[in-house]
Motif scaffolding. Sequence first.
Motif, PDB file in Angstrom:
ATOM      1  N   SER B 112       3.673 -42.352  40.926  1.00  0.00           N
ATOM      2  CA  SER B 112       2.971 -43.102  39.876  1.00  0.00           C
ATOM      3  C   SER B 112       2.165 -42.170  38.971  1.00  0.00           C
ATOM      4  O   SER B 112       1.655 -42.593  37.946  1.00  0.00           O
ATOM      5  CB  SER B 112       2.021 -44.102  40.505  1.00  0.00           C
ATOM      6  OG  SER B 112       1.007 -43.386  41.176  1.00  0.00           O
ATOM      7  N   SER B 211       2.458 -47.359  37.378  1.00  0.00           N
ATOM      8  CA  SER B 211       2.925 -46.787  36.124  1.00  0.00           C
ATOM      9  C   SER B 211       3.948 -47.729  35.513  1.00  0.00           C
ATOM     10  O   SER B 211       4.551 -48.538  36.222  1.00  0.00           O
ATOM     11  CB  SER B 211       3.546 -45.406  36.372  1.00  0.00           C
ATOM     12  OG  SER B 211       4.604 -45.519  37.293  1.00  0.00           O
ATOM     13  N   THR B 213       6.773 -47.271  34.575  1.00  0.00           N
ATOM     14  CA  THR B 213       8.163 -47.085  35.005  1.00  0.00           C
ATOM     15  C   THR B 213       8.453 -47.858  36.287  1.00  0.00           C
ATOM     16  O   THR B 213       9.567 -47.851  36.786  1.00  0.00           O
ATOM     17  CB  THR B 213       8.459 -45.596  35.233  1.00  0.00           C
ATOM     18  OG1 THR B 213       7.468 -45.068  36.122  1.00  0.00           O
ATOM     19  CG2 THR B 213       8.417 -44.814  33.932  1.00  0.00           C
ATOM     20  N   GLU B 214       7.415 -48.530  36.811  1.00  0.00           N
ATOM     21  CA  GLU B 214       7.628 -49.393  37.974  1.00  0.00           C
ATOM     22  C   GLU B 214       7.796 -50.832  37.478  1.00  0.00           C
ATOM     23  O   GLU B 214       7.692 -51.099  36.285  1.00  0.00           O
ATOM     24  CB  GLU B 214       6.421 -49.288  38.919  1.00  0.00           C
ATOM     25  CG  GLU B 214       6.137 -47.857  39.370  1.00  0.00           C
ATOM     26  CD  GLU B 214       4.783 -47.700  40.067  1.00  0.00           C
ATOM     27  OE1 GLU B 214       4.447 -48.535  40.908  1.00  0.00           O
ATOM     28  OE2 GLU B 214       4.076 -46.726  39.758  1.00  0.00           O
ATOM     29  N   LYS B 236       1.187 -43.769  32.499  1.00  0.00           N
ATOM     30  CA  LYS B 236       2.426 -43.484  31.741  1.00  0.00           C
ATOM     31  C   LYS B 236       2.602 -44.453  30.570  1.00  0.00           C
ATOM     32  O   LYS B 236       3.725 -44.870  30.251  1.00  0.00           O
ATOM     33  CB  LYS B 236       3.657 -43.535  32.663  1.00  0.00           C
ATOM     34  CG  LYS B 236       3.518 -42.641  33.911  1.00  0.00           C
ATOM     35  CD  LYS B 236       4.817 -42.513  34.662  1.00  0.00           C
ATOM     36  CE  LYS B 236       4.581 -41.819  36.008  1.00  0.00           C
ATOM     37  NZ  LYS B 236       5.778 -41.713  36.830  1.00  0.00           N
ATOM     38  N   LEU B 239       5.199 -44.076  27.850  1.00  0.00           N
ATOM     39  CA  LEU B 239       6.614 -44.416  28.054  1.00  0.00           C
ATOM     40  C   LEU B 239       6.907 -45.895  27.819  1.00  0.00           C
ATOM     41  O   LEU B 239       8.060 -46.327  27.919  1.00  0.00           O
ATOM     42  CB  LEU B 239       7.044 -44.033  29.483  1.00  0.00           C
ATOM     43  CG  LEU B 239       6.952 -42.546  29.837  1.00  0.00           C
ATOM     44  CD1 LEU B 239       7.398 -42.312  31.277  1.00  0.00           C
ATOM     45  CD2 LEU B 239       7.806 -41.710  28.879  1.00  0.00           C
ATOM     46  N   TYR B 242       9.934 -47.373  26.001  1.00  0.00           N
ATOM     47  CA  TYR B 242      11.288 -47.103  26.535  1.00  0.00           C
ATOM     48  C   TYR B 242      11.607 -47.911  27.785  1.00  0.00           C
ATOM     49  O   TYR B 242      12.690 -47.785  28.327  1.00  0.00           O
ATOM     50  CB  TYR B 242      11.435 -45.614  26.860  1.00  0.00           C
ATOM     51  CG  TYR B 242      10.937 -44.734  25.743  1.00  0.00           C
ATOM     52  CD1 TYR B 242      11.672 -44.629  24.559  1.00  0.00           C
ATOM     53  CD2 TYR B 242       9.736 -44.045  25.858  1.00  0.00           C
ATOM     54  CE1 TYR B 242      11.209 -43.854  23.517  1.00  0.00           C
ATOM     55  CE2 TYR B 242       9.269 -43.264  24.823  1.00  0.00           C
ATOM     56  CZ  TYR B 242      10.000 -43.179  23.645  1.00  0.00           C
ATOM     57  OH  TYR B 242       9.532 -42.423  22.624  1.00  0.00           O
ATOM     58  N   VAL B 243      10.648 -48.656  28.285  1.00  0.00           N
ATOM     59  CA  VAL B 243      10.885 -49.347  29.554  1.00  0.00           C
ATOM     60  C   VAL B 243      10.603 -50.832  29.426  1.00  0.00           C
ATOM     61  O   VAL B 243       9.956 -51.287  28.491  1.00  0.00           O
ATOM     62  CB  VAL B 243      10.004 -48.760  30.695  1.00  0.00           C
ATOM     63  CG1 VAL B 243      10.412 -47.336  31.008  1.00  0.00           C
ATOM     64  CG2 VAL B 243       8.519 -48.840  30.348  1.00  0.00           C
ATOM     65  N   PHE B 245       8.576 -53.114  30.762  1.00  0.00           N
ATOM     66  CA  PHE B 245       7.368 -53.383  31.548  1.00  0.00           C
ATOM     67  C   PHE B 245       6.419 -54.186  30.678  1.00  0.00           C
ATOM     68  O   PHE B 245       6.090 -53.781  29.567  1.00  0.00           O
ATOM     69  CB  PHE B 245       6.719 -52.051  31.965  1.00  0.00           C
ATOM     70  CG  PHE B 245       5.499 -52.191  32.845  1.00  0.00           C
ATOM     71  CD1 PHE B 245       5.603 -52.100  34.227  1.00  0.00           C
ATOM     72  CD2 PHE B 245       4.229 -52.375  32.285  1.00  0.00           C
ATOM     73  CE1 PHE B 245       4.484 -52.215  35.043  1.00  0.00           C
ATOM     74  CE2 PHE B 245       3.103 -52.485  33.090  1.00  0.00           C
ATOM     75  CZ  PHE B 245       3.230 -52.399  34.480  1.00  0.00           C
ATOM     76  N   SER B 267      -2.423 -42.652  29.652  1.00  0.00           N
ATOM     77  CA  SER B 267      -1.329 -41.731  29.926  1.00  0.00           C
ATOM     78  C   SER B 267      -1.939 -40.381  30.280  1.00  0.00           C
ATOM     79  O   SER B 267      -2.619 -39.770  29.455  1.00  0.00           O
ATOM     80  CB  SER B 267      -0.419 -41.582  28.702  1.00  0.00           C
ATOM     81  OG  SER B 267       0.381 -40.421  28.869  1.00  0.00           O
TER      82      SER B 267
END
Lengths: 113, 290
Positions: B112, B211, B213-214, B236, B239, B242-243, B245, B267
Amino acid sequence: MHELSIVLSIVEIAEEQARQNAARKVESIELEIGALAGIELDALIFAWEAAVPGTILEHAERIIHHLPAKARCMDCGSTYAARQFFEACPSCGQYLSELVQGKELRVKSLVVS
Amino acid sequence: MCSTCGCSSQASGGVTITKIGEEENHVHLSAGGHEHHHEAGNGHHHHHHHHEADGNHHHHAHPDAQEPAPVKTVLELERDIMQKNDLLAERNRGYFEAKNMLALNLVSSPGSGKTSLLERTLVDLQAEVNCFVIEGDQQTSNDARRIAKTNAPVVQINTGKGCHLDAAMIHKALKQLAPTDDSLLFIENVGNLVCPALFDLGEGARVVIISVTEGDDKPLKYPDMFHTADLCIINKMDLLPYVDFDVAKAREYALRVNHHLAFIELSATTGQGMEQWYDWLREQRLALRN
């Protein structure tokens, strides 16, 4: 696998109690485990079978009381059965609750001889 | 079995505590650091029932030491299984209080960005406050070496098969770390959103880091950790475009589990939001004096 640490703590409590009471054997041990105590019962039993042989609890009968979780709604004051931390109040639909039962993790009693 | 951390065999078999820069002086703890000393005498007030074979029970005096003890004794214990850890955690808490230290327990799943967050925080805050770090990992001193590069004193705890830090490990590590008064202590727990939830280390506040990305439903999947945390850092944030979330959703889910939770979005890579985190740390340190 914190259940293993829990089992080792239980063994430690049992051995300490047996010593203090000059007992040779623990006949049975009664545990109280709340539904939201963070303990997976299957994992606890698995850990028990791995860790208990060779200790004073090896031949002890294990009795587990499973305590269901109860929450109290801080909005309307009603108390209800909660399966999770995030159970909405069935009366008013709010998530503002506090847990009144379900975090227990106790050795309730031991029978020694 | 805990599939998250994969620990299996006899508990905490071989916990090692190493101060980076003094590797030759590391300490091994046995069985999770549980040491016990008990006196033979018992100042305990248990209620003793003695059962007869017919199932009736009556009260009588304690059997003499010489008397063989075929009688069964019921010990109504009502003992919290976590008591030993919790007592030791309170002892750690008293140590922190006496030294006017803010101790934080940082918990998250692996990856994370805890260590990156910590590195940047140490670089930015060291001029303002003395910082100390306890790193928890099953194996390796990789993270502690990264931290050591920031010049913050750091002790690595390797838990071996163990999936969490406990109060006894912190107690031992503090002796090696020897933090100064008025300092800030970061305890980076083992990357695991399950087991560390149960173990109070004596920290002043618990910080859970997720984060983007989770999954944004992590608070619902691992409610225990969010239930016990004081602050949730969403890392994060750079990001996010791009994800998939949903920050609002993640916050809402976490608040369902714990309506006291505070949030900071940041971040550690770009530095966005870090100032908010530092302000939170300053507030917590100020609150120590009240």
